[in-house]
Design a protein around this motif. Structure first.
Motif, PDB file in Angstrom:
ATOM      1  N   ARG A   1     -24.143  12.786  12.379  1.00 44.86           N
ATOM      2  CA  ARG A   1     -24.492  11.375  12.504  1.00 44.86           C
ATOM      3  C   ARG A   1     -23.210  10.544  12.504  1.00 44.86           C
ATOM      4  NH1 ARG A   1     -29.858  10.864  11.451  1.00 44.86           N
ATOM      5  NH2 ARG A   1     -29.865   8.672  10.876  1.00 44.86           N
ATOM      6  N   LEU A   2     -23.220   9.493  13.292  1.00 42.48           N
ATOM      7  CA  LEU A   2     -22.152   8.499  13.267  1.00 42.48           C
ATOM      8  C   LEU A   2     -22.609   7.383  12.343  1.00 42.48           C
ATOM      9  CD1 LEU A   2     -19.466   7.375  14.543  1.00 42.48           C
ATOM     10  CD2 LEU A   2     -20.967   6.123  16.116  1.00 42.48           C
ATOM     11  N   PHE A   3     -21.729   6.959  11.431  1.00 38.73           N
ATOM     12  CA  PHE A   3     -22.053   5.837  10.566  1.00 38.73           C
ATOM     13  C   PHE A   3     -20.819   4.965  10.428  1.00 38.73           C
ATOM     14  CE2 PHE A   3     -20.243   8.871   7.658  1.00 38.73           C
ATOM     15  CZ  PHE A   3     -19.737   8.173   6.586  1.00 38.73           C
ATOM     16  N   GLY A   4     -20.969   3.818   9.821  1.00 38.21           N
ATOM     17  CA  GLY A   4     -19.824   2.938   9.618  1.00 38.21           C
ATOM     18  C   GLY A   4     -19.650   1.925  10.734  1.00 38.21           C
ATOM     19  N   SER A   5     -18.428   1.404  10.830  1.00 32.48           N
ATOM     20  CA  SER A   5     -18.145   0.271  11.710  1.00 32.48           C
ATOM     21  C   SER A   5     -18.314   0.577  13.193  1.00 32.48           C
ATOM     22  CB  SER A   5     -16.723  -0.237  11.460  1.00 32.48           C
ATOM     23  OG  SER A   5     -15.770   0.770  11.760  1.00 32.48           O
ATOM     24  N   ARG A   6     -18.207   1.812  13.599  1.00 29.59           N
ATOM     25  CA  ARG A   6     -18.359   2.135  15.024  1.00 29.59           C
ATOM     26  C   ARG A   6     -19.775   1.928  15.548  1.00 29.59           C
ATOM     27  NH1 ARG A   6     -14.159   3.884  18.698  1.00 29.59           N
ATOM     28  NH2 ARG A   6     -12.337   3.798  17.363  1.00 29.59           N
ATOM     29  N   LEU A   7     -20.722   1.702  14.660  1.00 33.77           N
ATOM     30  CA  LEU A   7     -22.095   1.422  15.099  1.00 33.77           C
ATOM     31  C   LEU A   7     -22.258  -0.015  15.565  1.00 33.77           C
ATOM     32  CD1 LEU A   7     -24.190   3.293  12.401  1.00 33.77           C
ATOM     33  CD2 LEU A   7     -23.784   3.963  14.773  1.00 33.77           C
ATOM     34  N   ASP A   8     -21.361  -0.901  15.160  1.00 37.82           N
ATOM     35  CA  ASP A   8     -21.466  -2.321  15.474  1.00 37.82           C
ATOM     36  C   ASP A   8     -20.703  -2.628  16.758  1.00 37.82           C
ATOM     37  OD1 ASP A   8     -21.459  -5.083  15.597  1.00 37.82           O
ATOM     38  OD2 ASP A   8     -20.981  -5.353  13.479  1.00 37.82           O
ATOM     39  N   ASP A   9     -21.450  -2.920  17.825  1.00 33.85           N
ATOM     40  CA  ASP A   9     -20.826  -3.208  19.122  1.00 33.85           C
ATOM     41  C   ASP A   9     -20.009  -4.491  19.102  1.00 33.85           C
ATOM     42  OD1 ASP A   9     -21.821  -0.913  20.321  1.00 33.85           O
ATOM     43  OD2 ASP A   9     -23.667  -1.908  20.965  1.00 33.85           O
ATOM     44  N   GLY A  10     -20.243  -5.361  18.134  1.00 31.23           N
ATOM     45  CA  GLY A  10     -19.518  -6.621  18.054  1.00 31.23           C
ATOM     46  C   GLY A  10     -18.166  -6.509  17.361  1.00 31.23           C
ATOM     47  N   GLU A  11     -17.893  -5.377  16.759  1.00 25.52           N
ATOM     48  CA  GLU A  11     -16.627  -5.166  16.055  1.00 25.52           C
ATOM     49  C   GLU A  11     -15.587  -4.579  17.007  1.00 25.52           C
ATOM     50  OE1 GLU A  11     -15.789  -5.767  12.768  1.00 25.52           O
ATOM     51  OE2 GLU A  11     -17.699  -6.828  12.637  1.00 25.52           O
ATOM     52  N   ARG A  12     -14.361  -4.464  16.489  1.00 26.02           N
ATOM     53  CA  ARG A  12     -13.284  -3.825  17.241  1.00 26.02           C
ATOM     54  C   ARG A  12     -12.586  -2.855  16.310  1.00 26.02           C
ATOM     55  NH1 ARG A  12      -9.972  -7.428  21.175  1.00 26.02           N
ATOM     56  NH2 ARG A  12      -9.290  -5.326  21.510  1.00 26.02           N
ATOM     57  N   GLY A  13     -12.018  -1.816  16.900  1.00 30.05           N
ATOM     58  CA  GLY A  13     -11.265  -0.851  16.111  1.00 30.05           C
ATOM     59  C   GLY A  13     -12.149  -0.076  15.160  1.00 30.05           C
ATOM     60  N   GLY A  14     -11.555   0.372  14.080  1.00 29.39           N
ATOM     61  CA  GLY A  14     -12.295   1.130  13.082  1.00 29.39           C
ATOM     62  C   GLY A  14     -12.193   2.621  13.321  1.00 29.39           C
TER      63      GLY A  14
END
Length: 99
Positions: free
Chosen positions: A26-39
């Protein structure tokens, strides 16, 4: 989700190769948010094995993903299917998306 189709394919392929086809990722964390950058890429893997064996496989997966995806920050959390869940495992299960 801020991973390309090819990146998801590579991760699934390598998790199956290193941990076996019965493992889940499973992918979790900030990479799930399309509105964010980096991470970093936060991966949660459930598999069977001893703590020592799972650590060896985690390190193998990490090095392989760095080679195949490029030099990126990748965090891998591995849970032995037979072990009690820790808070990070519950969080990743609850918020993560199956690859």
């Amino acid at each position: 989700m801020r991973l390309t189709r090819e990146e998801r394919r590579i991760i699934r392929e390598e998790v199956a190769r290193v941990f076996g086809t019965g493992a889940s990722v499973r992918l979790f964390g900030s990479r799930l948010d399309d509105g964010e950058r980096g991470g970093d890429i936060d991966l949660y893997i459930e598999a069977d094995g001893t703590p020592s064996n799972l650590l060896d496989r985690e390190l193998e997966l990490y090095s392989t993903l760095i080679r195949r995806l490029g030099d990126r920050r990748i965090d891998i959390v591995v849970h032995d299917n037979g072990a009690p869940l820790q808070p990070i495992h519950r969080h990743a299960r609850r918020t993560g998306v199956s690859l």
